[in-house]
Write a protein that holds these residues in place. Structure first.
Motif, PDB file in Angstrom:
ATOM      1  N   VAL A 164       0.836  -1.207   0.000  1.00  0.00           N
ATOM      2  CA  VAL A 164       0.000   0.000   0.000  1.00  0.00           C
ATOM      3  C   VAL A 164       0.869   1.254   0.000  1.00  0.00           C
ATOM      4  N   LEU A 165       1.883   1.292   0.866  1.00  0.00           N
ATOM      5  CA  LEU A 165       2.765   2.448   0.923  1.00  0.00           C
ATOM      6  C   LEU A 165       3.542   2.619  -0.383  1.00  0.00           C
ATOM      7  N   THR A 166       3.944   1.521  -0.982  1.00  0.00           N
ATOM      8  CA  THR A 166       4.672   1.602  -2.251  1.00  0.00           C
ATOM      9  C   THR A 166       3.821   2.243  -3.330  1.00  0.00           C
ATOM     10  N   ARG A 167       2.589   1.787  -3.472  1.00  0.00           N
ATOM     11  CA  ARG A 167       1.715   2.332  -4.506  1.00  0.00           C
ATOM     12  C   ARG A 167       1.342   3.779  -4.208  1.00  0.00           C
ATOM     13  N   VAL A 168       1.045   4.093  -2.954  1.00  0.00           N
ATOM     14  CA  VAL A 168       0.678   5.469  -2.603  1.00  0.00           C
ATOM     15  C   VAL A 168       1.833   6.419  -2.889  1.00  0.00           C
ATOM     16  N   THR A 169       3.048   6.020  -2.512  1.00  0.00           N
ATOM     17  CA  THR A 169       4.212   6.877  -2.748  1.00  0.00           C
ATOM     18  C   THR A 169       4.464   7.064  -4.231  1.00  0.00           C
ATOM     19  N   GLU A 170       4.386   5.977  -4.981  1.00  0.00           N
ATOM     20  CA  GLU A 170       4.619   6.091  -6.425  1.00  0.00           C
ATOM     21  C   GLU A 170       3.607   7.026  -7.074  1.00  0.00           C
ATOM     22  N   GLU A 171       2.331   6.864  -6.762  1.00  0.00           N
ATOM     23  CA  GLU A 171       1.311   7.702  -7.375  1.00  0.00           C
ATOM     24  C   GLU A 171       1.438   9.154  -6.929  1.00  0.00           C
ATOM     25  N   ALA A 172       1.814   9.385  -5.664  1.00  0.00           N
ATOM     26  CA  ALA A 172       1.983  10.755  -5.185  1.00  0.00           C
ATOM     27  C   ALA A 172       3.152  11.444  -5.885  1.00  0.00           C
ATOM     28  N   ILE A 173       4.252  10.724  -6.091  1.00  0.00           N
ATOM     29  CA  ILE A 173       5.402  11.294  -6.791  1.00  0.00           C
ATOM     30  C   ILE A 173       5.064  11.565  -8.255  1.00  0.00           C
ATOM     31  N   ILE A 200       9.429  15.099  -3.044  1.00  0.00           N
ATOM     32  CA  ILE A 200       8.820  14.621  -1.797  1.00  0.00           C
ATOM     33  C   ILE A 200       8.041  15.722  -1.086  1.00  0.00           C
ATOM     34  N   PRO A 201       8.581  16.952  -0.940  1.00  0.00           N
ATOM     35  CA  PRO A 201       7.759  18.011  -0.320  1.00  0.00           C
ATOM     36  C   PRO A 201       6.467  18.295  -1.083  1.00  0.00           C
ATOM     37  N   SER A 202       6.505  18.203  -2.404  1.00  0.00           N
ATOM     38  CA  SER A 202       5.297  18.457  -3.190  1.00  0.00           C
ATOM     39  C   SER A 202       4.289  17.313  -3.067  1.00  0.00           C
ATOM     40  N   ALA A 203       4.796  16.107  -2.844  1.00  0.00           N
ATOM     41  CA  ALA A 203       3.923  14.930  -2.764  1.00  0.00           C
ATOM     42  C   ALA A 203       3.612  14.524  -1.334  1.00  0.00           C
ATOM     43  N   ILE A 204       4.055  15.325  -0.362  1.00  0.00           N
ATOM     44  CA  ILE A 204       3.965  14.903   1.034  1.00  0.00           C
ATOM     45  C   ILE A 204       2.526  14.705   1.498  1.00  0.00           C
ATOM     46  N   SER A 205       1.596  15.468   0.926  1.00  0.00           N
ATOM     47  CA  SER A 205       0.198  15.324   1.344  1.00  0.00           C
ATOM     48  C   SER A 205      -0.325  13.921   1.050  1.00  0.00           C
ATOM     49  N   GLY A 206      -0.086  13.444  -0.174  1.00  0.00           N
ATOM     50  CA  GLY A 206      -0.534  12.103  -0.527  1.00  0.00           C
ATOM     51  C   GLY A 206       0.197  11.025   0.242  1.00  0.00           C
ATOM     52  N   ILE A 207       1.500  11.229   0.471  1.00  0.00           N
ATOM     53  CA  ILE A 207       2.282  10.235   1.204  1.00  0.00           C
ATOM     54  C   ILE A 207       1.807  10.129   2.646  1.00  0.00           C
ATOM     55  N   ASN A 284      -5.628   9.315  12.516  1.00  0.00           N
ATOM     56  CA  ASN A 284      -5.823  10.019  11.251  1.00  0.00           C
ATOM     57  C   ASN A 284      -5.811  11.526  11.439  1.00  0.00           C
ATOM     58  N   PHE A 285      -6.375  12.007  12.523  1.00  0.00           N
ATOM     59  CA  PHE A 285      -6.393  13.442  12.792  1.00  0.00           C
ATOM     60  C   PHE A 285      -4.990  13.967  13.071  1.00  0.00           C
ATOM     61  N   LEU A 286      -4.218  13.253  13.885  1.00  0.00           N
ATOM     62  CA  LEU A 286      -2.883  13.710  14.247  1.00  0.00           C
ATOM     63  C   LEU A 286      -1.940  13.721  13.045  1.00  0.00           C
ATOM     64  N   PHE A 287      -2.083  12.755  12.151  1.00  0.00           N
ATOM     65  CA  PHE A 287      -1.232  12.730  10.966  1.00  0.00           C
ATOM     66  C   PHE A 287      -1.522  13.907  10.036  1.00  0.00           C
ATOM     67  N   ARG A 288      -2.742  14.428  10.079  1.00  0.00           N
ATOM     68  CA  ARG A 288      -3.107  15.508   9.174  1.00  0.00           C
ATOM     69  C   ARG A 288      -2.809  16.894   9.735  1.00  0.00           C
ATOM     70  N   ILE A 289      -2.584  17.001  11.035  1.00  0.00           N
ATOM     71  CA  ILE A 289      -2.300  18.318  11.615  1.00  0.00           C
ATOM     72  C   ILE A 289      -1.091  18.984  10.968  1.00  0.00           C
ATOM     73  N   PRO A 290       0.054  18.285  10.789  1.00  0.00           N
ATOM     74  CA  PRO A 290       1.189  18.950  10.118  1.00  0.00           C
ATOM     75  C   PRO A 290       0.859  19.418   8.702  1.00  0.00           C
ATOM     76  N   LEU A 291       0.003  18.682   7.994  1.00  0.00           N
ATOM     77  CA  LEU A 291      -0.370  19.101   6.647  1.00  0.00           C
ATOM     78  C   LEU A 291      -1.194  20.373   6.683  1.00  0.00           C
ATOM     79  N   TRP A 292      -2.116  20.459   7.633  1.00  0.00           N
ATOM     80  CA  TRP A 292      -2.917  21.677   7.752  1.00  0.00           C
ATOM     81  C   TRP A 292      -2.042  22.876   8.107  1.00  0.00           C
ATOM     82  N   VAL A 293      -1.092  22.668   9.001  1.00  0.00           N
ATOM     83  CA  VAL A 293      -0.180  23.755   9.373  1.00  0.00           C
ATOM     84  C   VAL A 293       0.654  24.177   8.175  1.00  0.00           C
ATOM     85  N   ARG A 294       1.141  23.205   7.428  1.00  0.00           N
ATOM     86  CA  ARG A 294       1.966  23.499   6.242  1.00  0.00           C
ATOM     87  C   ARG A 294       1.149  24.254   5.180  1.00  0.00           C
ATOM     88  N   GLU A 295      -0.095  23.856   4.959  1.00  0.00           N
ATOM     89  CA  GLU A 295      -0.928  24.530   3.969  1.00  0.00           C
ATOM     90  C   GLU A 295      -1.212  25.982   4.373  1.00  0.00           C
TER      91      GLU A 295
END
Length: 299
Positions: A164-173, A200-207, A284-295
């Protein structure tokens, strides 16, 4: 005659436009209706689980030791094992999964063998977890002779999440705009620097979304744990021994509901289900907090 033909064409176009607008409105109403029904079902299920279990939660239940016969047992060791094995599995799966995804997106040649590898990865991502549990038994229990242990369960969970991580990372990149990549190259960056500083910084949301999904899956998995880590704990709240049995909260929930003989088995299962649901939502909420801060910083 030209005026009449032009008027007829205008009327036909207006009729088609009106018909298309009507179809768009009907389609929008259908989509909204289906979405609202699905959301209502999900919220109703969550409310039912929380209403039955969360209202009876106590600190003694969360940190207490489980009981085999007497009522009033807790979930402390099982809850700790869930976090412990989830973290161990992520430590293994994140580096290897991301590395494999980056390789397939950036370095792998476009040939039939790599296409076959992608098909295999996609197939493994949809394989039932029971298969990974059987693989864990063959590797850790029988071949290595470790028995039912935390380390066996954690690594088996990592194997479960790797595809799952392999496919998600590939598609995000791959989803990152090629303009970003070319701009990095034009500034003199190497391929590795481009991956680290641009892709990686550009694809970090999907990863990160993929990581949060596999983290929640690892926390709530039961089939793999039953086969590789067992249905018991060491009886110690903070047991970091990797060779100890590793019953998790999901396994404890299944065991109490189906096998336990304690008088309050039903209440324990309801409270354990509430804790499991709350923790998965929190992950799931905690993993998304850094993304919200970054956005917010990028705006």
């Amino acid at each position: 005659m030209k005026t009449a033909a032009k008027a007829a064409a205008t009327n036909a176009f207006s009729a088609r436009s009106g018909s298309n607008r009507l179809k768009d409105k009907i389609f929008s109403l259908v989509v909204w209706g289906v979405s609202l029904v699905i959301v209502a079902i999900i919220l109703g299920l969550l409310a039912l689980i929380l209403e039955r279990g969360a209202t009876h939660l106590s600190w003694d239940f969360i940190t207490g030791l489980p009981s085999e016969i007497e009522e009033g047992g807790g979930i402390g060791p099982s809850l700790f094992n869930s976090f412990y094995m989830m973290i161990l599995s992520l430590i293994v799966s994140i580096p290897f999964g991301m590395a494999a995804g980056i390789y397939l997106a950036e370095f792998a040649p476009d040939n039939k063998f790599i296409a076959f590898v992608r098909i295999c990865v996609e197939g493994l991502a949809s394989v039932p977890s029971l298969i990974f549990g059987l693989f864990g038994i063959a590797l850790f229990v029988e071949m290595m002779g470790l028995g039912l242990t935390i380390i066996g369960g954690a690594v088996s969970l990592a194997f479960l999440n790797l595809p799952v991580l392999t496919r998600v990372t590939e598609e995000a990149i791959r989803a990152v705009s090629q303009e970003i990549k070319q701009a990095s190259f034009s500034l003199g960056a190497t391929h590795l620097q481009t991956i680290r500083k641009a892709l990686i910084p550009s694809a970090i949301s999907g990863i990160v979304t993929g990581i949060s999904l596999v983290a929640g899956r690892a926390f709530g998995e039961s089939a793999v744990i039953i086969l590789t880590a067992g249905v018991t704990t060491s009886g110690v709240m903070w047991d970091f021994n990797l060779l100890s049995p590793g019953e998790t909260l999901a396994v404890h929930l299944w065991y109490v509901q189906s096998e336990a003989i304690v008088p309050d088995a039903q209440l324990i299962s309801q409270k354990a289900a509430a804790v499991l649901l709350i923790v998965v939502l929190a992950i799931n909420f905690l993993f998304r907090i850094p993304l919200w801060v970054r956005e917010r910083k990028l705006r």
